[in-house]
Structures are given as structure tokens and as C-alpha cells.
Write a protein that holds these residues in place. Structure first.
Motif, PDB file in Angstrom:
ATOM      1  N   GLU A  96       0.177 -59.498  33.397  1.00 59.66           N
ATOM      2  CA  GLU A  96       0.202 -58.044  33.601  1.00 59.66           C
ATOM      3  C   GLU A  96      -1.086 -57.524  34.240  1.00 59.66           C
ATOM      4  OE1 GLU A  96       0.511 -59.501  30.655  1.00 59.66           O
ATOM      5  OE2 GLU A  96       2.644 -59.335  30.141  1.00 59.66           O
ATOM      6  N   GLY A  97      -2.201 -58.144  33.939  1.00 60.67           N
ATOM      7  CA  GLY A  97      -3.464 -57.653  34.461  1.00 60.67           C
ATOM      8  C   GLY A  97      -3.946 -58.345  35.717  1.00 60.67           C
ATOM      9  N   VAL A  98      -3.098 -59.176  36.310  1.00 59.10           N
ATOM     10  CA  VAL A  98      -3.509 -59.904  37.512  1.00 59.10           C
ATOM     11  C   VAL A  98      -3.553 -58.956  38.708  1.00 59.10           C
ATOM     12  CG1 VAL A  98      -2.827 -61.705  39.146  1.00 59.10           C
ATOM     13  CG2 VAL A  98      -2.686 -62.122  36.685  1.00 59.10           C
ATOM     14  N   LEU A  99      -4.593 -59.042  39.492  1.00 59.43           N
ATOM     15  CA  LEU A  99      -4.750 -58.207  40.676  1.00 59.43           C
ATOM     16  C   LEU A  99      -4.005 -58.835  41.847  1.00 59.43           C
ATOM     17  CD1 LEU A  99      -6.204 -55.780  42.056  1.00 59.43           C
ATOM     18  CD2 LEU A  99      -8.100 -57.350  42.527  1.00 59.43           C
ATOM     19  N   GLY A 100      -3.232 -58.046  42.587  1.00 61.89           N
ATOM     20  CA  GLY A 100      -2.511 -58.554  43.742  1.00 61.89           C
ATOM     21  C   GLY A 100      -3.428 -58.711  44.948  1.00 61.89           C
ATOM     22  N   ALA A 101      -3.173 -59.744  45.753  1.00 60.59           N
ATOM     23  CA  ALA A 101      -4.023 -60.018  46.913  1.00 60.59           C
ATOM     24  C   ALA A 101      -3.975 -58.887  47.932  1.00 60.59           C
ATOM     25  CB  ALA A 101      -3.598 -61.333  47.568  1.00 60.59           C
TER      26      ALA A 101
END
Length: 429
Positions: free
Chosen positions: A212-217
Motif C-alpha cells: 500500500e505504501g509503495v511509491l509508483g515509478a
């Protein structure tokens, strides 16, 4: 003095048609054009006239004597291509289709989306007299991901904006910026047809626990490019993980070790083996030649003697020197995102201050027939084929969609235009 193409191709075909000796392939009409990673100049027949340099809209062609050391693999790439495809028959530069009858009336088309797909579509439409195009976009700045989604250090690729400016300067072109269009009902009734050329709106999730907290490229790239719609406060980043093994993952890794973020170690994790990695050879050439950064491969290199295999073998043999590093790892699927990093399928945990997902976009193409949703409504770009391909792919499928639209005009499948005021000259609103 042969010339060399030094980056992936936009498939504008300007260089191909400018060449007086037909030494640039694949050309329009030949297998691979607009779908290959790049075009190649045949050093054996290039006369060094420089016509292709002038024609290239992104400044990707340089004389062989001016190549930087990290660009030398592009010479080998071209040689490999002509070993496999010698083009001894020197087929025509462009297979010209039968001329289409001029549009018999003032045809008005709305193109929704001012990114590469929309602008290539407008360009194809405006090649036909009697056609006027209004390009809509909800943003007040055109060019879409070509403006905010390209890696900040890809200066040459960002030069495609020069081509877009030429397209927008044509008679019959008009921008309608800052206007959100969600359905045809949002458009004036005077348009004969609409082409949907909107791209993907969100980075794809990793699909593992804790993502959920992963940043998109793409979000990261937009932030780095100063997109006013992205408000991002990054933590201090010493170590980062990029999940994905395509070109976007490599772009992201370079951004993270660059001055905007300043990470000292970035691990790029590919789910499958190195032989299945989606990264292209031109991007790998650029990464291997990155100055001031250790680029390392921590997986067994693939077998083979091609340029790609040799580059990966070289990266596997490199040793760290204490500089910021990018570490490529394959056969390393992520099974969970942790507060302190990621967990891999073998149970190993990698510590990271930031995890970035580079596994594509959340977007499904719609069902269509050669770009036709129904007579009067068409699709192009990612709306048509999904989030894949190169700039050249975008032009090729714009050509197909426009051809389908004009087929419908000739067959009388579109309703006549409603009366409307004379068109204004090209402008931006």
C-alpha cells in the motif's frame, strides 16, 4: 564517416526518408519498423552526408568519430542487425499505399489526450486536406507523459517536444487545454468523430502484502520533473529498492542515485531470469556507461556473444569502488513489502528507506476493430493497445486508427457535420 543511431527510435521515419542511399533500416513497410527498439544505419553503405542528422527530431544520430566511449556499443548493435538482416535487395525506402481520395467536406475531429498518441493522431489526420483537429486535454500543458513522465536525464528523448511543436503549428490544428472530457457528451456536437488517446492514470500495484505504501515509478518521475499535480515529500534515502526489470526501472534507479534523491545504493529486482528482462539494449548501454556510479549485476549473466550479453557479463565482473551503486538482481521476486524494506521469495530481506514499484500501469485497452469502437469513435495509443510499446509504436497505431476513420468517412458511415462557425487558426486556450 558513417553515422550511428544512439538511442531508441521515435519512428518518425524522417531520417529514413531523408537518406539518399537507403541505408537506414528497418524502414516503413519492412518487418519490425515502428515495433523495433531502434533503427540502424548500415556503416557499409552510409556516405556520411549528414541528411539523417538534420532530419532526426530528437537529435539521436551522431558521426561515428564523435561517439563517447559509452556509446560505442551502438556501433556493434548496428553491425549485429545487418548480420541478421543484410538488406542486400535494398527494398524501397517506403512502401507507398495507393493515394486516398481527398476528404470531400470539412471534417472536424476531436482528439482527447495531448500526449504522444494524441499528437501523432492529429498529425496523421492533418495530412489530409479538409480535416481540422481540436486536441483536448484536462491539463493546461500538452505532451502528457512526454513532458512529465520521461526520466529527467533523458534529454534527447525529451527533445520529441520539438516534433510536437511542429505538429501543433500546422493549419487546422487547435489545442483545447484545461478541458476535461470524459464522454462524447462533453464535446460540442459539431465534431464528426472523436479519437480517444488518453493514457494510463495510475501505477500498477505490486500485488503483495504491504504494498500500500509503495511509491509508483511514474509518480516519482512526475515529481522529479516538477509536475504541479504531484505533492511528494520523500524521506532521506540512503538505500532504495526498485521492483521491476524494464526500462522504467532503470530510469528510476538513475533518478534515485542522482542529485534529486541522492541514494547511495539502489537494488533493481527482476522477478524472472535475466534472459527474460524487459529492459532494452539501448537502455542497458546507457546504464552501463553511467558516470560516477557503480552499476553491478548480482546474477549469473546470460549466455551468448551479442552486445546485450557482453554488457551484462561486464556488469557481473565489475566490483564496487565506494561510489553510489545500482545493483541489478534477477530471479528475485518480491513476496512482501516490509516497514524496513522487502522480503524475497527465498526469505532474504533487503533493507530500504524507499520502495518504488516499476511494474507498469493500471490500464486495460478497450475492444476495438483496427482502432474503431464504433463509426465516429476511435482509440489510439495506450487506450488502444495498453501501456506498452515505444514512441514508434504510438505513431504506427495512430496511422491505423486514422486510416479506419477515413475508411468510415469514404463509406458514408459518419453522420454529416452539423453547421458550425469557420475554424480559427491554430491556438491554445
Amino acid at each position: 564517416m558513417p553515422y550511428v543511431v544512439t538511442q531508441p527510435c521515435c519512428a518518425d521515419a524522417s531520417c529514413v526518408t531523408a537518406c539518399p542511399v537507403n541505408c537506414i533500416h528497418p524502414a516503413p513497410g519492412e518487418p519490425g519498423f515502428a515495433t523495433t527498439e531502434m533503427v540502424f544505419i548500415d556503416a557499409a553503405t552510409c556516405v556520411g552526408c549528414g541528411a539523417c542528422v538534420t532530419a532526426c527530431p530528437v537529435g539521436a544520430i551522431v558521426p561515428d568519430h564523435a561517439l563517447r566511449p559509452d556509446q560505442r556499443p551502438f556501433v556493434e548493435l548496428a553491425a549485429e542487425y545487418y548480420d541478421v538482416f543484410p538488406h542486400a535487395d535494398r527494398t524501397p525506402v517506403a512502401l507507398v499505399p495507393p493515394p486516398r481520395r481527398p476528404v470531400a467536406r470539412d471534417l472536424r475531429v476531436a482528439v482527447v489526450g495531448a500526449g504522444p498518441a494524441g499528437l501523432h493522431t492529429a498529425d496523421e489526420l492533418l495530412r489530409h486536406p479538409g480535416v481540422g483537429v481540436d486536441v483536448y486535454d484536462r491539463r493546461r500543458e500538452p505532451h502528457g507523459l512526454a513532458r512529465y513522465g520521461v526520466a529527467p536525464d533523458h534529454v534527447d528523448t525529451r527533445g520529441i517536444a520539438r516534433l510536437f511543436e511542429v505538429i501543433a503549428a500546422q493549419p487546422g490544428f487547435r489545442y483545447r487545454l484545461g478541458v476535461e472530457v470524459r464522454s462524447r457528451a462533453d464535446l460540442p456536437e459539431a465534431y464528426d468523430a472523436v479519437v480517444w488517446a488518453t493514457g494510463a492514470s495510475a501505477d500498477r500495484a505490486l500485488g503483495v502484502p504491504g504494498d500500500e505504501g509503495v511509491l509508483g515509478a511514474t509518480t516519482l518521475a512526475r515529481w522529479a520533473n516538477g509536475d504541479p499535480e504531484v505533492a511528494l515529500a520523500l524521506p532521506a534515502v540512503e538505500r532504495a529498492v526498485v521492483v521491476g526489470a524494464g526500462n522504467v526501472a532503470l530510469d528510476t534507479a538513475r533518478l534515485l542515485v542522482g542529485p534529486r534523491v541522492g541514494a547511495t545504493e539502489v537494488s533493481v529486482l527482476g522477478r524472472r531470469g535475466v534472459e527474460h528482462a524487459a529492459l532494452t539494449t539501448p537502455e542497458l548501454v546507457g546504464l552501463a556507461g553511467l558516470e560516477g556510479v557503480d552499476v553491478l549485476l548480482r546474477s549469473a549473466p546470460p549466455e551468448g556473444r551479442g552486445v546485450r550479453e557482453r554488457l551484462l557479463t561486464d556488469l557481473a565482473a565489475r566490483r564496487p569502488t565506494g561510489r553510489p551503486r545500482i545493483v541489478l538482481r534477477f530471479d528475485a521476486p518480491v513476496t512482501a513489502v516490509l516497514p524496513s524494506g522487502v522480503r524475497l521469495a527465498d526469505g532474504e530481506e533487503l533493507a530500504a528507506d524507499l520502495v518504488v514499484g516499476a511494474v507498469g500501469h493500471e490500464h486495460q485497452p478497450v475492444a476495438h476493430e483496427r482502432g474503431r469502437l464504433r463509426p465516429g469513435e476511435y482509440v489510439a495509443g495506450w487506450a488502444k493497445r495498453g501501456p506498452r510499446g515505444f514512441l514508434g509504436t504510438t505513431r504506427a497505431d495512430a496511422q491505423e486508427s486514422v486510416a479506419t476513420l477515413l475508411d468510415d468517412v469514404e463509406a458514408g458511415r459518419l453522420s454529416p457535420s452539423r453547421p458550425h462557425r469557420p475554424r480559427a487558426s491554430a491556438s491554445s486556450s
